[in-house]
Design an enzyme around this catalytic site. Sequence first.
Site, PDB file in Angstrom:
ATOM      1  N   THR A   1       1.027  -1.102  -0.025  1.00 28.76           N
ATOM      2  CA  THR A   1       0.007  -0.209   0.190  1.00 28.76           C
ATOM      3  C   THR A   1       1.081   1.170  -0.013  1.00 28.76           C
ATOM      4  OG1 THR A   1      -1.684  -0.931   1.104  1.00 28.76           O
ATOM      5  CG2 THR A   1      -1.710   1.271   1.148  1.00 28.76           C
TER       6      THR A   1
ATOM      7  N   GLU B   1       2.913   0.306  10.515  1.00 28.26           N
ATOM      8  CA  GLU B   1       1.889   0.748  11.386  1.00 28.26           C
ATOM      9  C   GLU B   1       2.199  -0.211  12.923  1.00 28.26           C
ATOM     10  OE1 GLU B   1      -1.943   1.729   8.500  1.00 28.26           O
ATOM     11  OE2 GLU B   1      -1.658  -0.528   9.390  1.00 28.26           O
TER      12      GLU B   1
ATOM     13  N   ASN C   1      -5.491  -0.396  13.067  1.00 31.43           N
ATOM     14  CA  ASN C   1      -6.349  -1.076  11.899  1.00 31.43           C
ATOM     15  C   ASN C   1      -7.651  -1.208  12.333  1.00 31.43           C
ATOM     16  OD1 ASN C   1      -4.863  -1.447   9.256  1.00 31.43           O
ATOM     17  ND2 ASN C   1      -3.197  -2.016  10.943  1.00 31.43           N
TER      18      ASN C   1
END
Length: 403
Positions: free
Chosen positions: A190, A276, A398
């Site tokens: 991503t 993340e 998330n």
Amino acid sequence: MINAFHNEAGVTFPQGFTAAGVKAGIKKSGNLDVAVIYTEKEAAVAGTFTQNAVAAAPVFASKAVVATGTAHAIVANAGCANACTGEQGEKDAAATQKIAAEALGCTPQDVVVASTGVIGVPLPMDKLEAGVKDAVSKLSADGSSAASQAIMTTDTHPKTAALEIELGGKKVRFGVIAKGSGMIQPNMATMLCFITTDAAIDSKLLQKALSKVVATSFNMISIDGDMSTNDMVVVMANGAAGNAPIVEGSEDYAKFLEALDKLCKELAQEIADDGEGATKFLTVHVTGTKTFADAKTIAMSVAKSPLVKTAFFGADPNWGRVICAVGYAGVPMNHKDVVVKFGDIPVYAHGVGAEYDAEALAKVMEQHDITISIDMGQGEEEATVWTCDFSYEYVKINGEYHT
């Protein structure tokens, strides 16, 4: 000789490029969210794109631009992916190209478009149009930093680099900005990555060079095993350096390839390091295989394992999870040939756990940068994959991303 500059010059370091990043109100945070990169001098263009079958509208629009071989601009927004938005999404991507083209004085097919953010939400075109026009009005040689911030989503910091080489007595510059932090799994991740160079090179050779280096950089990172709908790496080369056009097989091409490879690997590692919620940067180095593909498959199997990643978050030297991931990778092997090391310390060798100094290994596991070395003992090929650990924060980010 390559000189790398870890500064904010980024995509405006090469001659003839300007950039800007502005706030258009697309991000809920109110941060910078629309970026424009521009070269008045026509540039050769090349790109690589997500292999996800559910690709976003801007991916198809930008593939069409790359197919023409030339471009003048890149327009990117964050906060909305314009993915799974149907016919309206396609119209919005085309409208973005038209808006930028009219503001810049080029044609829509000269404009690469990119989006990143939440899937399934239509682009707020009123905000985007105002943002594009604002960014065009603010284009400058100092605008790369703002542009790099404008493409961020869950990134903790902008990702940018620049370097300079010499080709045929001419100084040739490269600059890059990228974003990527989650939903990272090749091919690619991503991520959005925009590279500029003032080298003179035709689009076909530029595409060949880009595809080659992406295979061993951005296609060698994984954070969570999820492939995005919006990924792209795009490079524009405007020839402003004045070097003789690069030809395949020449010394100049080798130098160009080396520089591009250095930039892409640097940014790929930075994306993996900024995963993340990450607390550890993990390098998985597999050697001793019969083919590169085998080495990559094994390395990816280890890098994608949630059990491996959580063990490293907890500084737990659980080598059993690593050898397990090696075993289910699907590559023919003999487990008695394999040696696994954490750092420089063997933890598994030839079918059994190795004896090691627990205190020394504990120090390795506490480090931020850790290398997992796996020697398969079957051949001469190797591959390196970069990843990170899984922390509590990854789940939190998330779990709350859509809200």
